[in-house]
Design a protein around this motif. Sequence first.
Motif, short mmCIF file in Angstrom:
data_model
loop_
_atom_site.label_atom_id
_atom_site.label_comp_id
_atom_site.label_asym_id
_atom_site.label_seq_id
_atom_site.Cartn_x
_atom_site.Cartn_y
_atom_site.Cartn_z
N ILE A 270 0.84 -1.20 0.00
CA ILE A 270 0.00 0.00 0.00
C ILE A 270 0.88 1.25 0.00
CG2 ILE A 270 -1.74 1.31 1.28
CD1 ILE A 270 -2.78 -1.36 2.39
N VAL A 271 1.88 1.25 0.87
CA VAL A 271 2.77 2.42 0.99
C VAL A 271 3.62 2.59 -0.27
CG1 VAL A 271 4.69 3.39 2.32
CG2 VAL A 271 2.81 2.24 3.49
N ALA A 272 3.96 1.48 -0.92
CA ALA A 272 4.83 1.55 -2.10
C ALA A 272 4.22 2.40 -3.21
CB ALA A 272 5.12 0.15 -2.62
N VAL A 273 2.88 2.52 -3.23
CA VAL A 273 2.22 3.35 -4.25
C VAL A 273 2.68 4.80 -4.13
CG1 VAL A 273 -0.01 4.14 -5.11
CG2 VAL A 273 0.24 1.80 -4.28
N ILE A 274 3.01 5.24 -2.91
CA ILE A 274 3.39 6.63 -2.68
C ILE A 274 4.62 7.01 -3.48
CG2 ILE A 274 4.15 8.28 -0.92
CD1 ILE A 274 2.53 6.69 1.12
N GLU A 275 5.58 6.12 -3.56
CA GLU A 275 6.85 6.46 -4.21
C GLU A 275 6.90 6.10 -5.68
OE1 GLU A 275 10.19 4.26 -2.84
OE2 GLU A 275 9.17 2.34 -2.88
N MET A 276 5.88 5.46 -6.21
CA MET A 276 5.94 5.02 -7.61
C MET A 276 6.22 6.16 -8.60
SD MET A 276 3.11 2.02 -8.02
CE MET A 276 3.40 0.39 -7.32
N PRO A 277 5.48 7.28 -8.53
CA PRO A 277 5.77 8.35 -9.50
C PRO A 277 7.18 8.88 -9.39
CG PRO A 277 3.64 8.68 -8.46
CD PRO A 277 4.33 7.60 -7.68
N SER A 278 7.75 8.85 -8.19
CA SER A 278 9.09 9.42 -8.00
C SER A 278 10.17 8.60 -8.66
CB SER A 278 9.38 9.55 -6.50
OG SER A 278 9.60 8.28 -5.91
N ARG A 279 9.92 7.31 -8.89
CA ARG A 279 10.95 6.47 -9.48
C ARG A 279 11.35 6.97 -10.86
NH1 ARG A 279 8.03 0.69 -8.18
NH2 ARG A 279 7.94 0.90 -5.91
N LEU A 313 7.91 15.13 -3.15
CA LEU A 313 7.15 15.30 -1.93
C LEU A 313 5.70 15.67 -2.24
CD1 LEU A 313 6.88 15.49 1.13
CD2 LEU A 313 7.78 17.84 1.00
N LEU A 314 5.48 16.54 -3.21
CA LEU A 314 4.13 16.97 -3.56
C LEU A 314 3.28 15.79 -4.04
CD1 LEU A 314 1.95 19.11 -4.14
CD2 LEU A 314 3.01 19.43 -6.39
N VAL A 315 3.79 15.03 -5.00
CA VAL A 315 3.03 13.91 -5.54
C VAL A 315 2.84 12.83 -4.47
CG1 VAL A 315 2.99 12.09 -7.28
CG2 VAL A 315 3.82 14.38 -7.87
N GLY A 316 3.89 12.58 -3.69
CA GLY A 316 3.78 11.60 -2.61
C GLY A 316 2.75 12.00 -1.58
N LEU A 317 2.69 13.29 -1.27
CA LEU A 317 1.73 13.79 -0.29
C LEU A 317 0.29 13.61 -0.79
CD1 LEU A 317 1.14 15.34 2.34
CD2 LEU A 317 1.37 17.46 1.04
N VAL A 346 0.87 0.24 10.46
CA VAL A 346 2.12 0.09 9.72
C VAL A 346 2.07 0.97 8.47
CG1 VAL A 346 3.54 -1.53 8.39
CG2 VAL A 346 2.54 -2.26 10.56
N VAL A 347 0.91 1.03 7.81
CA VAL A 347 0.74 1.88 6.63
C VAL A 347 0.99 3.34 6.99
CG1 VAL A 347 -0.93 2.74 4.93
CG2 VAL A 347 -0.88 0.31 5.51
N PHE A 348 0.41 3.80 8.08
CA PHE A 348 0.56 5.21 8.47
C PHE A 348 2.02 5.54 8.78
CE2 PHE A 348 0.71 8.57 11.70
CZ PHE A 348 0.04 9.58 11.03
#
Length: 496
Positions: A270-279, A313-317, A346-348
């Motif tokens: 679930i958390v991994a979705v946050i960083e996907m665009p940044s890759r 940070l913006l997209v991740g937020l 754990v997600v939070f």
Amino acid sequence: MSLIYRQSAKATIVTMVGAVVGFLTTFFVLTQYLTPEEVGLTRLLVEVAMLLGGFALFATQSSSVRYFPFFRTEDGKDRGFVWLVLLIPLIGFVVFSLLYYLLRTPLVSYFTSDKKAGGELFREYYLLVLPLMVFTMYMTVSEVYCTLKQRVVVPRMVRELILRILLCVVYMLYGIGLFPSFNFFLTAFVGCYGVCMLLDLGYMVFLSPRAFTSSISLPDHSVRRDFINYTGLTLLSALGSNIVTRLDLFMVSAQMGLDYAGIYSIAFFIVAVIEMPSRSLTAISSPMVSSALHNSDTERVRQLYQTVSQQQLLVGLIIFTLIWTNIDFIFGIMPNSDIYIQGKWVVFILGIGRLIDLSFSFGNAVLRYSRYYVWSLVYTLFVAFLTVGFNLVLIERIGMEGAAIATLLTFVISYTFQQVILWSKLRLSPITAEHGRLFLTLGVVVLICTLIGVADTPISIVLKNALVLASMYVLIRRTESFKLLLTETKSFIQKL
């Protein structure tokens, strides 16, 4: 910057489509047809393979980006550079696969200690790590090479979309009983990575056919000496960083069992979705910052560092906001939700840690490609020490949440140390007033979600999302990073 945004935007679209496939696979297929122990096993096999593959690469990812300018030629043959990046990992595979085989007894004992749930599964399928190691290793090599050619979209499509579709099909075929055994399922699971490796290597040949017709021609002696020194130090750094990024899952598996590793893995997905665009943004920007450092263009490095940090940070937020606002709904619609909802906090915790990581992680590339790269080893050893210490203490006392807290604390302390190094050596920092506004927005979102509580009806869910997103928009609409994101998004849509 337009090339960065074009390639990043295309790769981000592919990544987000892949995220949708991954979401459906993870929450409606994986949790339905596999037990938590089986989820934990598949994740553990992949992570061990990627850990060994990271060692076997012999720091090819970093050294390729740093030294490719010395090999580049106008005719596209690049002095046989492509053969160099293919040969070095092959040597590493022979070395580390042999070590992995010889260390079978202590490694199996570590993951099967105290008869934790599912521990014997790892013993039985121990050697499946080796083909997975080859496949993931050369997928990485292909991605790095395509990044050097500033073409990240196809490799991203292979990893984020095609691989996920193949895995989803395998999970479903196993779940409906078309596979004769669990052994057959794992063979098909590993085969998915093999197919993707072949697709990546095929794209390398398509992208640079002339590069494969040239023999290896090394630069002058001084560059070779610097390459050896840099690769040696970076390899030591990679040994630490590869362990650090996977230590939480390994220690949860060993101390709590594969069933809890499965629950932790779902939360991690679930958390991994946050960083996907940044890759994509990091991948396309890394060669540019390496080139700027090579040309001693400090202002260009500062501009890249701050832009990448703000955009990540913006997209991740935005993504974290959508996740946390709907976290109860996400777990509620998941099969066997009563088991996997144990990973809610754990997600939070991991989510907050990931936002910190997005803000400062590009500094690792800046440090690694600068003349002060030796400090990246010091930094990695420091991070490794923190990670091991925090996980040993907190997992035993708190459980899965302890592993997440250990990751968060490691991010906070280690990136503080990193920023001290970058500022003292290069006078570089990504921190601007926008970072403060974005983190203030995060605080407001968390406060709103806490005050509203659980939204358990469709209307309340819609209203909660509307309130959170409206609050975010009011707080960030005047930031330069948000304006830039809107401008580039509109431009890309118009071109489409």
